[in-house]
Write a protein that holds these residues in place. Structure first.
Motif, PDB file in Angstrom:
ATOM      1  N   MET A  26      20.691  51.639 -42.545  1.00  0.00           N
ATOM      2  CA  MET A  26      21.434  52.812 -42.087  1.00  0.00           C
ATOM      3  C   MET A  26      22.290  53.390 -43.217  1.00  0.00           C
ATOM      4  SD  MET A  26      22.001  55.043 -39.877  1.00  0.00           S
ATOM      5  CE  MET A  26      21.363  54.490 -38.346  1.00  0.00           C
ATOM      6  N   SER A  27      22.906  52.535 -44.007  1.00  0.00           N
ATOM      7  CA  SER A  27      23.699  53.020 -45.140  1.00  0.00           C
ATOM      8  C   SER A  27      22.820  53.728 -46.167  1.00  0.00           C
ATOM      9  CB  SER A  27      24.426  51.850 -45.812  1.00  0.00           C
ATOM     10  OG  SER A  27      25.294  51.231 -44.918  1.00  0.00           O
ATOM     11  N   LEU A  28      21.656  53.160 -46.435  1.00  0.00           N
ATOM     12  CA  LEU A  28      20.723  53.779 -47.366  1.00  0.00           C
ATOM     13  C   LEU A  28      20.229  55.123 -46.837  1.00  0.00           C
ATOM     14  CD1 LEU A  28      19.132  53.460 -50.022  1.00  0.00           C
ATOM     15  CD2 LEU A  28      17.352  52.319 -48.687  1.00  0.00           C
ATOM     16  N   PHE A  29      19.972  55.186 -45.547  1.00  0.00           N
ATOM     17  CA  PHE A  29      19.534  56.437 -44.931  1.00  0.00           C
ATOM     18  C   PHE A  29      20.598  57.516 -45.049  1.00  0.00           C
ATOM     19  CE2 PHE A  29      19.717  58.989 -40.982  1.00  0.00           C
ATOM     20  CZ  PHE A  29      18.673  59.851 -41.271  1.00  0.00           C
ATOM     21  N   ILE A  30      21.826  57.200 -44.700  1.00  0.00           N
ATOM     22  CA  ILE A  30      22.903  58.180 -44.749  1.00  0.00           C
ATOM     23  C   ILE A  30      23.125  58.664 -46.176  1.00  0.00           C
ATOM     24  CG2 ILE A  30      25.403  58.462 -44.464  1.00  0.00           C
ATOM     25  CD1 ILE A  30      25.154  56.565 -42.020  1.00  0.00           C
ATOM     26  N   THR A  31      23.142  57.741 -47.121  1.00  0.00           N
ATOM     27  CA  THR A  31      23.372  58.103 -48.517  1.00  0.00           C
ATOM     28  C   THR A  31      22.255  58.983 -49.058  1.00  0.00           C
ATOM     29  OG1 THR A  31      24.548  56.019 -48.846  1.00  0.00           O
ATOM     30  CG2 THR A  31      23.817  57.178 -50.817  1.00  0.00           C
ATOM     31  N   SER A  32      21.011  58.579 -48.839  1.00  0.00           N
ATOM     32  CA  SER A  32      19.894  59.355 -49.388  1.00  0.00           C
ATOM     33  C   SER A  32      19.760  60.710 -48.701  1.00  0.00           C
ATOM     34  CB  SER A  32      18.588  58.569 -49.288  1.00  0.00           C
ATOM     35  OG  SER A  32      18.259  58.295 -47.949  1.00  0.00           O
ATOM     36  N   ALA A  33      20.042  60.774 -47.412  1.00  0.00           N
ATOM     37  CA  ALA A  33      19.970  62.060 -46.706  1.00  0.00           C
ATOM     38  C   ALA A  33      21.043  63.023 -47.208  1.00  0.00           C
ATOM     39  CB  ALA A  33      20.108  61.836 -45.204  1.00  0.00           C
ATOM     40  N   MET A  34      22.222  62.510 -47.498  1.00  0.00           N
ATOM     41  CA  MET A  34      23.278  63.374 -48.029  1.00  0.00           C
ATOM     42  C   MET A  34      22.949  63.838 -49.443  1.00  0.00           C
ATOM     43  SD  MET A  34      26.643  61.471 -46.493  1.00  0.00           S
ATOM     44  CE  MET A  34      27.785  62.413 -47.449  1.00  0.00           C
ATOM     45  N   LEU A  35      22.356  62.960 -50.232  1.00  0.00           N
ATOM     46  CA  LEU A  35      22.004  63.332 -51.604  1.00  0.00           C
ATOM     47  C   LEU A  35      20.848  64.324 -51.663  1.00  0.00           C
ATOM     48  CD1 LEU A  35      22.355  59.910 -53.450  1.00  0.00           C
ATOM     49  CD2 LEU A  35      23.836  61.910 -53.649  1.00  0.00           C
ATOM     50  N   GLU A  36      20.014  64.343 -50.631  1.00  0.00           N
ATOM     51  CA  GLU A  36      18.912  65.310 -50.597  1.00  0.00           C
ATOM     52  C   GLU A  36      19.428  66.740 -50.665  1.00  0.00           C
ATOM     53  OE1 GLU A  36      16.385  64.790 -47.228  1.00  0.00           O
ATOM     54  OE2 GLU A  36      15.909  62.740 -47.780  1.00  0.00           O
ATOM     55  N   GLY A  37      20.539  66.976 -50.035  1.00  0.00           N
ATOM     56  CA  GLY A  37      21.096  68.330 -50.026  1.00  0.00           C
ATOM     57  C   GLY A  37      21.606  68.792 -51.370  1.00  0.00           C
ATOM     58  N   THR A  38      21.849  67.875 -52.279  1.00  0.00           N
ATOM     59  CA  THR A  38      22.362  68.233 -53.594  1.00  0.00           C
ATOM     60  C   THR A  38      21.338  67.995 -54.701  1.00  0.00           C
ATOM     61  OG1 THR A  38      23.305  66.033 -53.945  1.00  0.00           O
ATOM     62  CG2 THR A  38      24.708  67.670 -52.873  1.00  0.00           C
ATOM     63  N   VAL A  44      13.382  65.227 -57.800  1.00  0.00           N
ATOM     64  CA  VAL A  44      14.483  64.416 -57.272  1.00  0.00           C
ATOM     65  C   VAL A  44      14.483  64.458 -55.753  1.00  0.00           C
ATOM     66  CG1 VAL A  44      16.999  64.164 -57.193  1.00  0.00           C
ATOM     67  CG2 VAL A  44      15.869  64.699 -59.348  1.00  0.00           C
ATOM     68  N   TYR A  45      14.227  65.641 -55.205  1.00  0.00           N
ATOM     69  CA  TYR A  45      14.163  65.786 -53.750  1.00  0.00           C
ATOM     70  C   TYR A  45      13.042  64.929 -53.167  1.00  0.00           C
ATOM     71  CZ  TYR A  45      13.715  67.913 -49.153  1.00  0.00           C
ATOM     72  OH  TYR A  45      13.640  68.106 -47.797  1.00  0.00           O
ATOM     73  N   ALA A  46      11.872  64.931 -53.799  1.00  0.00           N
ATOM     74  CA  ALA A  46      10.744  64.127 -53.323  1.00  0.00           C
ATOM     75  C   ALA A  46      11.060  62.637 -53.392  1.00  0.00           C
ATOM     76  CB  ALA A  46       9.489  64.443 -54.133  1.00  0.00           C
ATOM     77  N   LEU A  47      11.714  62.214 -54.455  1.00  0.00           N
ATOM     78  CA  LEU A  47      12.098  60.803 -54.568  1.00  0.00           C
ATOM     79  C   LEU A  47      13.115  60.413 -53.499  1.00  0.00           C
ATOM     80  CD1 LEU A  47      12.356  60.427 -58.448  1.00  0.00           C
ATOM     81  CD2 LEU A  47      10.626  59.425 -56.945  1.00  0.00           C
ATOM     82  N   LEU A  48      14.054  61.298 -53.240  1.00  0.00           N
ATOM     83  CA  LEU A  48      15.039  61.016 -52.194  1.00  0.00           C
ATOM     84  C   LEU A  48      14.403  61.013 -50.812  1.00  0.00           C
ATOM     85  CD1 LEU A  48      18.093  63.013 -53.560  1.00  0.00           C
ATOM     86  CD2 LEU A  48      17.920  60.535 -53.286  1.00  0.00           C
ATOM     87  N   ARG A  49      13.398  61.858 -50.589  1.00  0.00           N
ATOM     88  CA  ARG A  49      12.669  61.832 -49.316  1.00  0.00           C
ATOM     89  C   ARG A  49      11.933  60.506 -49.150  1.00  0.00           C
ATOM     90  NH1 ARG A  49      13.860  64.147 -45.052  1.00  0.00           N
ATOM     91  NH2 ARG A  49      11.707  64.120 -44.368  1.00  0.00           N
ATOM     92  N   PHE A  50      11.394  59.974 -50.247  1.00  0.00           N
ATOM     93  CA  PHE A  50      10.737  58.670 -50.204  1.00  0.00           C
ATOM     94  C   PHE A  50      11.738  57.591 -49.813  1.00  0.00           C
ATOM     95  CE2 PHE A  50       9.445  54.677 -52.129  1.00  0.00           C
ATOM     96  CZ  PHE A  50       8.141  54.555 -51.675  1.00  0.00           C
ATOM     97  N   VAL A  51      12.909  57.623 -50.428  1.00  0.00           N
ATOM     98  CA  VAL A  51      13.958  56.638 -50.103  1.00  0.00           C
ATOM     99  C   VAL A  51      14.401  56.801 -48.654  1.00  0.00           C
ATOM    100  CG1 VAL A  51      16.310  55.891 -50.660  1.00  0.00           C
ATOM    101  CG2 VAL A  51      14.717  56.444 -52.491  1.00  0.00           C
ATOM    102  N   THR A  52      14.539  58.030 -48.195  1.00  0.00           N
ATOM    103  CA  THR A  52      14.930  58.275 -46.808  1.00  0.00           C
ATOM    104  C   THR A  52      13.875  57.741 -45.848  1.00  0.00           C
ATOM    105  OG1 THR A  52      16.169  60.239 -47.452  1.00  0.00           O
ATOM    106  CG2 THR A  52      15.577  60.050 -45.147  1.00  0.00           C
TER     107      THR A  52
END
Length: 88
Positions: A26-38, A44-52
């Motif tokens: 859940m912490s990883l999800f919240i962090t990566s979802a917030m970072l997607e917006g920036t 970078v967006y694609a990598l963050l979507r993978f992490v999410t």
């Protein structure tokens, strides 16, 4: 990301415990979802979507397992079917 999350978080839930792994996912999800917006670029967006996706998979599967372990054996199959019926 979804398949990687199932493998990684499935192993972690066996080693570290289900509650700890649920909190981590859940912490990883919240962090990566917030970072997607920036995200500054599409890569970078694609990598963050993978992490999410990895985190969502880990959270969903571990939470399902944790919840089903709290239900009595005779009701467990009904819980599994009714929970996953919307995905069929």
């Amino acid at each position: 990301g979804f398949m990687a999350g199932a493998a990684v978080f499935g192993y972690l839930s066996d080693v570290c415990g289900r509650r700890t792994t649920t909190k981590l996912a859940m912490s990883l999800f919240i962090t990566s979802a917030m970072l997607e917006g920036t995200s500054p670029s599409a890569i970078v967006y694609a990598l963050l979507r993978f992490v999410t996706g990895t985190a969502v998979s880990g959270f969903g599967l571990v939470a399902f397992t944790l919840t089903s372990e709290m239900i009595a054996n005779e009701k467990r199959s009904l819980y599994g079917v009714s929970t996953n019926a919307c995905f069929a």
